[in-house]
Design a protein around this motif. Structure first.
Motif, short mmCIF file in Angstrom:
data_model
loop_
_atom_site.label_atom_id
_atom_site.label_comp_id
_atom_site.label_asym_id
_atom_site.label_seq_id
_atom_site.Cartn_x
_atom_site.Cartn_y
_atom_site.Cartn_z
N THR B 319 44.62 38.88 35.77
CA THR B 319 44.51 38.99 37.22
C THR B 319 44.28 40.44 37.62
O THR B 319 43.41 40.74 38.45
CB THR B 319 45.81 38.48 37.86
N ALA B 320 45.04 41.33 36.99
CA ALA B 320 44.91 42.73 37.35
C ALA B 320 43.51 43.24 37.03
O ALA B 320 42.87 43.90 37.86
CB ALA B 320 45.95 43.55 36.59
N LEU B 321 43.01 42.91 35.84
CA LEU B 321 41.68 43.38 35.46
C LEU B 321 40.61 42.84 36.40
O LEU B 321 39.73 43.58 36.86
CB LEU B 321 41.36 42.93 34.04
N SER B 322 40.68 41.54 36.67
CA SER B 322 39.67 40.94 37.52
C SER B 322 39.77 41.47 38.95
O SER B 322 38.77 41.68 39.62
CB SER B 322 39.81 39.42 37.54
N PHE B 323 41.01 41.71 39.37
CA PHE B 323 41.23 42.25 40.70
C PHE B 323 40.52 43.60 40.84
O PHE B 323 39.90 43.90 41.85
CB PHE B 323 42.73 42.41 40.93
N LEU B 324 40.59 44.39 39.76
CA LEU B 324 39.95 45.70 39.80
C LEU B 324 38.45 45.60 39.55
O LEU B 324 37.75 46.60 39.54
CB LEU B 324 40.58 46.60 38.73
N GLY B 325 37.97 44.37 39.30
CA GLY B 325 36.54 44.20 39.11
C GLY B 325 36.10 44.46 37.69
O GLY B 325 34.92 44.55 37.41
N LEU B 326 37.05 44.59 36.75
CA LEU B 326 36.67 44.91 35.38
C LEU B 326 36.88 43.75 34.44
O LEU B 326 36.58 43.84 33.25
CB LEU B 326 37.47 46.11 34.90
N GLY B 327 37.42 42.66 34.94
CA GLY B 327 37.65 41.52 34.08
C GLY B 327 36.50 40.55 34.22
O GLY B 327 35.35 40.89 33.98
N LEU B 328 36.87 39.35 34.62
CA LEU B 328 35.84 38.34 34.83
C LEU B 328 35.05 38.70 36.08
O LEU B 328 35.56 39.34 36.99
CB LEU B 328 36.52 36.98 35.01
N ARG B 329 33.78 38.31 36.07
CA ARG B 329 32.95 38.63 37.24
C ARG B 329 32.35 37.35 37.78
O ARG B 329 32.17 36.39 37.04
CB ARG B 329 31.81 39.57 36.84
N ALA B 330 32.04 37.38 39.06
CA ALA B 330 31.36 36.24 39.65
C ALA B 330 30.06 36.02 38.87
O ALA B 330 29.50 36.99 38.35
CB ALA B 330 31.06 36.53 41.11
N PRO B 331 29.59 34.82 38.68
CA PRO B 331 30.04 33.59 39.30
C PRO B 331 31.25 32.94 38.65
O PRO B 331 31.63 31.84 39.07
CB PRO B 331 28.82 32.69 39.17
N ALA B 332 31.86 33.54 37.60
CA ALA B 332 33.06 32.93 37.06
C ALA B 332 34.15 32.97 38.13
O ALA B 332 34.17 33.87 38.97
CB ALA B 332 33.53 33.70 35.84
N VAL B 333 35.04 31.95 38.11
CA VAL B 333 36.11 31.92 39.10
C VAL B 333 37.44 32.02 38.39
O VAL B 333 37.73 31.23 37.49
CB VAL B 333 36.09 30.60 39.88
#
Lengths: 589, 384
Positions: B319-333
């Motif tokens: 969650t933290a990584l994706s929140f910062l934009g460095l984890g999963l990226r759209a279009p993944a949810v």
């Protein structure tokens, strides 16, 4: 005379189960010692804990009363408020626990821990409290009370800690002392001294003592009155002299029969020939390197030195000594688990006339064969069986490791071994945690037997068991030795146990053998002061044979304090001399 | 009872020396260890509820598409930032079954906000087992049947919609597929590494132990967040969402194993002292056998408990990584990706429902913690 403490029809239970303490009544007279005797599970500990109301949380006091008279007005301890109870605990009634290693806080100095009692109950100034505690320390036998005041519990031996516990229990001059197996965890010589100390303190202060024990020998030495408990009920009570001289209840009689005793010997036995040995320890010395920490040099600790022992085929060699005497190291070296220092060796003769096999220089195939022929029985029946393995798996594992037989063969062998040790083969599908200590010890003996070994090394196999169970296990071991033509190397701290089973005894102290002889010779003519102390310290269930504390003190001290002829210091021990055929004593010529 | 002179008392209840040496001492303990553990675990009510809840959550994952009324990237251009709509049963005292009130959007040109008016006069009953956008059941079977969806005239945004008009509720269900499995994959990686290195260190001791311990200490001394950032920044940006997802889980696992390895090592050290282990060694069992037959079964349960306790850390990490934009990226949810949209404080203030994905994170992390605690407490069935 009114009793000091009167327990009346006390009943304690857990949950919906039948009570574990059932209608127990007895009374303690002021200035007298009452012994509460019973085996594990008899409810003796719960009974004495209920006096101080320190029962486990799940325990329910179902009925009964505990009246405590003392100097103040009589009170029912079970009806007091928690606040009033706190004023009594440690002040008027105090307690000594079984495990000296765990009953003192490792973070506090002994002095502060003991003085806390005075600060809580006496409102004493610092200096005065310290003076009182130092007096007590001196009284319980600390040579340097100031040093004891400053030291932490982990710097002390078990006996010294138990003395500190006694000082803590006594410092507020209680009217009643409850001692819950105070000496069970101690060596026999230390036990004798601690018991002697409790006795002296009692006669000096006039307090009463409740002594919880499973050992009738301790009872004979300590008690004025005896209460025998079995399965939560009092089966017999009365004065110690009467109960011990003529036990009236079947259970008391059974405990009596099972109590290990050093036999009276009329004449020594002949020397045990060593012409057919199965295991030969030659000049075994084992030194461990202790890391001192920091930048200091590691220190060397010699666990055992110059040990020469022969186990004769079909016989039992017992190694006796207190904790730290090096006996367990000897056993581990003998089994190949530790390597002796250079110069020592262990030879194994699988069959009469075979070429010797050096235990520490074997090829893989030889090692595998040796592991089949030499097995070990461990001390703690609770940790020697894996809780995740069914009995069958535990018993067949040794055969599986060595690839013996088919699955069905192994199963049959396991069932047969279960019958050998007196258990029902139905047990194979069960898990070990459903079994009692004695049953588990039988299981581990059965496991050791599945490989048809020739040599069994028993490391204190009975010291964790109740006396009556100990008796059964010793019988079983004797029976199996004769049936399977086994040879035993038997490690023990208890001369009385060894007296039954051994053909030869080696007494160890401070890493060396101090005396070695067949048991009858040893008991008939003990030469070494330490052997004499061991024999004298053995509590006998005979009220007319009290422990000779002086003899114990002479022999149980450090080797530097022994009479001139036996004295040694550090590594300059005298030779082991044969003073008569088959009887070796470590002494100066 | 017979009290004789001088206070002698002898119990006269008949007593026979009937020691049956084959009788079970603790008949209540006569069961395999897992059964004893279960009996104890059953009594930890919160842990049990958490276990059931998590079980349901994971069972829903493969059929999330069926339960969600919309697909994750289905945009409704007419409903940007729509507020949560209530689901009702009764309209003007009359039972209509589950329905929603239609809403209509209007741009407020003075504040540049979307304002929605609810038309409470015409209930729009929900449709069940209706056709919608296509999704894949279990990731394989294509289907377009949804459990429920809005009638043509209305929308059903139970937890509102986001800035592109996507349904937050549906996206949370889809996001769970990634957010919940990232922990499992990560924990598998960390489990394998942790057990291997911990077991080697604990069993062999000496130099090996020393080296592994130092490596663990170095790894633990690295600041976690920057390291995650660095590693995930190294993931090529042209990789597909699934590849990124796997790489992220593996990164999380790689950084988590030292803690587990330490737990394994200390458990090994204490178990090695047990006499049954010594017995097996003296009978000639080889190290691999001792580890497999004696050590692993005895501490596997402890490991499962500690793994359960470290899954939340993984979920939070993703969650933290994706929140910062460095984890999963759209279009993944994933829940983190959704929260990424809620980064703007102003938008949370006005459109508070965009922060709703925090709720499932909190609930799931708590549930894992309760479950792990309960497991740990019931693992020693021999006590108490």
């Amino acid at each position: 005379m009114t009793p000091l403490l009167e327990i009346d029809t006390l009943t304690i239970g857990f949950g919906a189960a039948p009570p574990v303490v059932d209608g127990v009544s007895f009374s303690v007279m002021p200035g007298k010692t009452l012994a509460l005797v019973g085996e594990s599970g008899s409810g003796k500990t719960l009974t004495c804990r209920s006096v101080l109301r320190i029962l486990p949380e799940a325990a329910q006091l179902r009925s009964g009363s505990v009246h405590f008279a003392g100097t103040a007005a009589p009170v029912n301890l079970l009806g007091l408020s928690e606040r009033e109870m706190r004023r009594i605990r440690g002040d008027r009634i105090s307690m000594i626990f079984q495990e000296p290693m765990r009953s003192l806080s490792p973070l506090h100095r002994l002095g502060n821990q003991v003085a806390e009692v005075l600060r809580l109950h006496r409102d004493m100034g610092r200096a005065e409290a310290k003076r009182t505690v130092l007096e007590k320390f001196e009284r319980v036998g600390f040579a340097d009370p100031e040093r004891a005041w400053r030291s932490y519990p982990f710097e002390m031996s078990g006996g010294m800690r138990q003395r500190a516990m006694i000082a803590m229990a006594m410092v507020a001059k209680p009217e009643l002392l409850i001692a819950d197996e105070p000496t069970t965890a101690l060596d026999v010589t230390t036990q004798a001294q601690v018991l002697g100390l409790i006795n002296t303190l009692r006669s000096e202060t006039g307090m009463a003592v409740i002594l919880v024990t499973h050992d009738l020998g301790v009872v004979a030495n300590m008690a004025d009155d005896v209460v025998v408990m079995n399965k939560g009920r009092v089966v017999e009570s009365g004065s110690a002299a009467e109960v011990l001289s003529a036990p009236a209840h079947g259970y008391t009689a059974k405990l009596f029969a099972a109590a290990p005793m050093i036999p009276e010997v009329a004449k020594p036995s002949r020397a045990l020939p060593h012409d057919d040995v199965i295991l030969d320890l030659k000049n075994v010395t084992k030194t461990f390197t202790m890391r001192a920490g920091g930048w200091r040099k590691p220190t060397l600790v010699t666990a055992c030195r110059d040990v020469n022992l022969q186990v004769s085929r079909g016989k039992t060699l017992a190694v006796v000594g207190e904790s730290g005497s090096g006996k367990t190291t000897c056993a581990r070296v003998a089994l190949g688990a530790e390597r002796p220092d250079p110069g020592g060796e262990v030879l194994f003769y699988a069959d009469t006339g075979d070429a010797p096999l050096p235990v520490h220089g074997m090829s893989a195939a030889e090692r595998s064969r040796f592991q089949r022929q030499a097995q070990m029985v461990f001390q703690d029946p609770y940790s020697s069986l894996s809780p995740r393995m069914r009995v069958q798996d535990a018993l067949t594992e040794p055969m599986e490791i060595h690839g013996i037989g088919t699955r069905a063969d192994r199963r049959d062998k396991a069932a047969e071994m279960l019958r050998w040790v007196g258990l029902n083969p139905d047990m194979m599908a069960r898990f070990p945690h459903a079994f009692s200590g004695g049953q588990r010890q039988r299981l581990s003996i059965a496991r050791a037997l599945t490989l048809d070994p020739k040599l069994l090394i028993c490391d204190e196999p009975t010291s964790a068991l109740d006396v009556s169970v100990q008796d059964q296990i010793l019988n079983l071991l004797e029976e199996i030795r004769d049936r399977a033509a086994l040879s035993y190397l038997f490690i023990s701290h208890d001369l009385a146990v060894v007296a039954r089973i051994a053909d030869e005894v080696a007494v160890m102290r401070a890493g060396v053998i101090v005396e070695q002889a067949p048991p009858r010779t040893l008991f008939y003519n003990p030469q070494h002061p330490y052997t004499k102390a061991l024999i004298a310290a053995q509590p006998e269930p005979d009220i007319n044979r009290p422990i000779d504390l002086e003899l114990v003190a002479r022999g149980a001290g450090a080797p530097t304090g022994w009479p001139e002829m036996f004295r040694f210091d550090g590594i300059t021990a005298p030779m082991l001399r044969e003073i008569e055929p088959g009887h070796l004593v470590r002494c100066h010529a | 009872m017979s009290t004789q002179p001088s206070n002698r008392y002898v119990d006269t209840t008949p007593w026979v020396d009937d020691v049956d040496i084959s009788a079970l001492e603790r008949a209540d303990m006569d069961a395999p260890a897992w059964l004893l553990t279960w009996r104890k675990f059953r009594r930890h009510r919160i842990a049990l509820i958490s276990a059931i809840f998590l079980g349901i959550c994971y069972l829903i994952l493969p059929v999330a598409g069926f339960i969600a009324p919309y697909t994750p990237n289905e945009r409704s251009a007419d409903y940007l930032y729509a507020p949560p709509q209530g689901m009702h049963l009764w309209h003007e005292g009359e039972f209509v079954g589950p329905f929603v009130y239609p809403i209509t959007a209007e741009a407020d040109l003075s504040s540049f906000q979307w304002t929605y008016t609810t038309d409470t006069t015409t209930p729009a009953p929900l449709e069940f087992f209706c056709k919608g956008e296509e999704y894949r059941l279990f990731g394989l079977i294509a289907s377009d049947t949804h459990l429920f969806c809005a009638p043509a005239s209305a929308s059903v945004f139970l937890w509102g919609s986001d800035r592109l008009g996507r349904d937050v509720f549906s996206r949370i269900l889809y996001g769970a597929q990634l957010s919940l499995t990232v922990g499992l994959i990560g924990i598998t990686v960390s489990f394998v590494l942790g057990i291997t290195f911990g077991a080697i260190a604990g069993y062999f001791g000496g130099k090996t132990d020393w080296i592994i311990n130092r490596v663990i200490e170095i790894l633990r001394s690295l600041p976690e967040l920057p390291l995650w950032l660095a590693l995930s920044a190294a993931v090529p940006s042209n990789w597909g969402p699934v590849a990124v997802f796997f790489i992220i889980s593996i990164i999380l696992g790689l950084l988590d194993w030292p803690g587990l390895a330490r737990a394994v090592r200390s458990k090994f050290l204490s178990l090695r002292e047990e006499e049954y282990v010594k017995a097996a060694e003296m009978m000639g069992a080889k190290p691999a056998r001792v580890i497999r037959r004696h050590l692993l079964p005895n501490f596997m349960s402890h490991l499962i408990a500690s793994a359960t306790l470290s899954i939340p850390a993984m979920i939070l990490g993703e969650t933290a990584l994706s929140f910062l934009g460095l984890g999963l990226r759209a279009p993944a949810v994933s829940w983190g990706v959704m929260l990424n949209d809620a980064q703007n404080l102003a938008s949370i203030e006005i459109y508070w429902w965009t922060a709703i994905p925090m709720l499932p994170i909190i609930v799931v992390v708590l549930a894992f913690n309760f479950l792990g605690d309960g497991l740990r407490a019931s693992l020693d069935p021999y006590k108490g």
